[in-house]
Design an enzyme around this catalytic site. Structure first.
Site, PDB file in Angstrom:
ATOM      1  N   ALA A   1       7.611   1.337   2.776  1.00  0.00           N
ATOM      2  CA  ALA A   1       7.959   1.430   4.203  1.00  0.00           C
ATOM      3  C   ALA A   1       8.123   2.905   4.544  1.00  0.00           C
ATOM      4  O   ALA A   1       8.371   3.736   3.665  1.00  0.00           O
ATOM      5  CB  ALA A   1       9.243   0.671   4.494  1.00  0.00           C
ATOM      6  N   ASP A   2       7.974   3.216   5.825  1.00  0.00           N
ATOM      7  CA  ASP A   2       8.123   4.607   6.253  1.00  0.00           C
ATOM      8  C   ASP A   2       9.533   4.909   6.732  1.00  0.00           C
ATOM      9  O   ASP A   2      10.002   6.041   6.634  1.00  0.00           O
ATOM     10  CB  ASP A   2       7.109   4.908   7.366  1.00  0.00           C
ATOM     11  CG  ASP A   2       5.698   4.738   6.844  1.00  0.00           C
ATOM     12  OD1 ASP A   2       5.364   5.404   5.848  1.00  0.00           O
ATOM     13  OD2 ASP A   2       4.947   3.918   7.388  1.00  0.00           O
TER      14      ASP A   2
ATOM     15  N   GLY B   1       2.188   4.156   7.794  1.00  0.00           N
ATOM     16  CA  GLY B   1       1.901   5.559   7.512  1.00  0.00           C
ATOM     17  C   GLY B   1       0.643   5.733   6.675  1.00  0.00           C
ATOM     18  O   GLY B   1      -0.043   6.748   6.751  1.00  0.00           O
TER      19      GLY B   1
ATOM     20  N   LYS C   1       6.202   0.664   9.498  1.00  0.00           N
ATOM     21  CA  LYS C   1       5.203   0.766   8.448  1.00  0.00           C
ATOM     22  C   LYS C   1       3.863   1.173   9.067  1.00  0.00           C
ATOM     23  O   LYS C   1       3.663   1.069  10.261  1.00  0.00           O
ATOM     24  CB  LYS C   1       5.046  -0.583   7.726  1.00  0.00           C
ATOM     25  CG  LYS C   1       6.236  -0.880   6.814  1.00  0.00           C
ATOM     26  CD  LYS C   1       6.097  -2.202   6.072  1.00  0.00           C
ATOM     27  CE  LYS C   1       4.794  -2.414   5.383  1.00  0.00           C
ATOM     28  NZ  LYS C   1       4.375  -1.310   4.496  1.00  0.00           N
TER      29      LYS C   1
ATOM     30  N   GLU D   1      -1.088  -5.348   5.953  1.00  0.00           N
ATOM     31  CA  GLU D   1       0.269  -5.508   5.396  1.00  0.00           C
ATOM     32  C   GLU D   1       1.054  -6.571   6.163  1.00  0.00           C
ATOM     33  O   GLU D   1       1.765  -7.381   5.559  1.00  0.00           O
ATOM     34  CB  GLU D   1       1.018  -4.169   5.463  1.00  0.00           C
ATOM     35  CG  GLU D   1       0.480  -3.146   4.478  1.00  0.00           C
ATOM     36  CD  GLU D   1       1.077  -1.757   4.647  1.00  0.00           C
ATOM     37  OE1 GLU D   1       1.065  -1.009   3.674  1.00  0.00           O
ATOM     38  OE2 GLU D   1       1.550  -1.417   5.748  1.00  0.00           O
TER      39      GLU D   1
ATOM     40  N   SER E   1       2.115   5.301  -1.922  1.00  0.00           N
ATOM     41  CA  SER E   1       2.434   5.989  -3.172  1.00  0.00           C
ATOM     42  C   SER E   1       3.570   5.307  -3.946  1.00  0.00           C
ATOM     43  O   SER E   1       3.626   5.386  -5.171  1.00  0.00           O
ATOM     44  CB  SER E   1       2.793   7.449  -2.875  1.00  0.00           C
ATOM     45  OG  SER E   1       3.823   7.519  -1.908  1.00  0.00           O
TER      46      SER E   1
ATOM     47  N   LYS F   1      14.075   7.289   3.130  1.00  0.00           N
ATOM     48  CA  LYS F   1      13.472   6.439   4.175  1.00  0.00           C
ATOM     49  C   LYS F   1      14.521   5.681   4.998  1.00  0.00           C
ATOM     50  O   LYS F   1      14.177   5.020   5.974  1.00  0.00           O
ATOM     51  CB  LYS F   1      12.527   5.414   3.533  1.00  0.00           C
ATOM     52  CG  LYS F   1      11.395   5.998   2.685  1.00  0.00           C
ATOM     53  CD  LYS F   1      10.301   6.536   3.548  1.00  0.00           C
ATOM     54  CE  LYS F   1       9.108   7.054   2.770  1.00  0.00           C
ATOM     55  NZ  LYS F   1       8.276   6.041   2.171  1.00  0.00           N
TER      56      LYS F   1
ATOM     57  N   THR G   1       0.845  -1.202   0.000  1.00  0.00           N
ATOM     58  CA  THR G   1       0.000   0.000   0.000  1.00  0.00           C
ATOM     59  C   THR G   1       0.877   1.248   0.000  1.00  0.00           C
ATOM     60  O   THR G   1       1.944   1.249   0.612  1.00  0.00           O
ATOM     61  CB  THR G   1      -0.902  -0.008   1.256  1.00  0.00           C
ATOM     62  OG1 THR G   1      -1.792  -1.117   1.162  1.00  0.00           O
ATOM     63  CG2 THR G   1      -1.721   1.276   1.384  1.00  0.00           C
TER      64      THR G   1
HETATM   65  C1  5RP Z   1       0.994   1.921   4.515  1.00  0.00           C
HETATM   66  C2  5RP Z   1       2.453   1.758   4.529  1.00  0.00           C
HETATM   67  C3  5RP Z   1       3.197   2.290   3.362  1.00  0.00           C
HETATM   68  O1  5RP Z   1       3.839   1.241   2.725  1.00  0.00           O
HETATM   69  C4  5RP Z   1       4.185   3.316   3.837  1.00  0.00           C
HETATM   70  O2  5RP Z   1       3.458   4.312   4.518  1.00  0.00           O
HETATM   71  C5  5RP Z   1       4.967   3.937   2.681  1.00  0.00           C
HETATM   72  O3  5RP Z   1       4.121   4.735   1.914  1.00  0.00           O
HETATM   73  P1  5RP Z   1       4.649   5.643   0.720  1.00  0.00           P
HETATM   74  O4  5RP Z   1       5.172   4.716  -0.318  1.00  0.00           O
HETATM   75  O5  5RP Z   1       3.437   6.408   0.270  1.00  0.00           O
HETATM   76  O6  5RP Z   1       5.732   6.543   1.249  1.00  0.00           O
HETATM   77  O7  5RP Z   1       3.044   1.210   5.421  1.00  0.00           O
HETATM   78  O8  5RP Z   1       0.405   1.488   5.704  1.00  0.00           O
END
Ligand code: 5RP
Length: 239
Positions: A84-85, A97, A95, A104, A28, A122, A26
């Site tokens: 991942a965040d 965010g 994770k 997940e 962007s 990241k 999940t």
């Molecule tokens: C969602 C997540 C996402 O994988 C994480 O937030 C990264 O998101 P992005 O690719 O938008 O930076 O853990 O629950």
């Protein structure tokens, strides 16, 4: 940073082979991965079964005509690609965010290989320094948990419906809090100097009644594809 996400996402799409069962994460960065898979499906006839980690990814995959199965029908996922965040040098991460951490983690747990895709921003020496730690909690009794987090010095903040955070410690009415795809709230914990002992924190959170899951993903990721500002991608592998 959009480009670094795109490069990582598109590289990961090369890992998918015909006949695989693929966990679709999940966020962007994952969007670039899924969109590239959609292109490969129409250009080369790539055929695989996707298992999604959020309603948002399911909607995206369906809009691209990709075949999706419910996780309950699947025994083994060959490969999951997720964002991942925050990622540390041991490839542990934070994770959630995007609010999808529970689904997940379930998908990751049933996967033979877990690959994360991320821009180089990241990468972090210590988890918690870049990003708050999301915790998914059952609605019933969640205010009590919130107060317990305050007492523990975890500086909790409610995740709001627009996916931002309320102020640390602020009381927020239930209708203003984000409800996850599985019907829970999220409380984000702030560790000013990072998390000193991720294993013991993970254990404490896992043992707390009312917490459904936390966003520490420890020992789960096998490989990270890092998109770099110079246009290259770097592959980090768990030792
Ligand atoms: C969602 C997540 C996402 O994988 C994480 O937030 C990264 O998101 P992005 O690719 O938008 O930076 O853990 O629950």
């Amino acid at each position: 940073m959009e480009n670094t996400k795109k490069w990582a996402g598109e590289k990961a799409a090369e890992y998918v082979e015909n006949g695989m069962v693929v966990g679709l994460g999940t966020g962007s960065t994952v969007r670039f991965f899924v969109e590239r898979l959609g292109e490969r499906a129409s250009e080369e006839g790539l055929a695989f079964t996707g298992v999604t980690t959020s309603f948002a990814t399911q909607k995206l995959a369906e809009s691209l005509g990709l075949a999706i199965a419910d996780i309950s029908e699947i025994d083994k996922i060959d490969l999951t690609v997720d964002g991942a965040d925050e990622i540390d040098p041991q490839l542990n991460g934070i994770k959630g965010g995007g609010g999808a951490l529970l689904m997940e983690k379930i998908v990751a747990t049933h996967s033979v290989k877990n690959v994360w895709i991320a821009g180089e921003d990241k990468l972090s020496a210590r988890l918690g320094t870049l990003f708050k730690l999301p915790v998914e909690v059952v609605k019933y009794g969640s205010e009590n948990l919130f107060r317990a987090f305050v007492a523990d010095g975890f500086q909790p903040a409610w995740r709001l419906t627009d996916s931002t955070n309320a102020d640390i410690g602020a009381v927020v009415s239930a209708d203003k809090r984000l409800t996850t795809d599985q019907g829970h709230f999220i409380i984000d914990l702030h560790f000013e100097y990072g998390i000193s002992d991720t294993d013991s924190l993970a254990q404490k959170l896992s043992q707390t009644v009312g917490i459904v899951e936390h966003g520490l993903f420890l020992g789960i990721c096998n490989e990270v594809i890092v998109g770099k500002a110079d246009g290259t991608v770097e592959i980090l592998t768990r030792k």
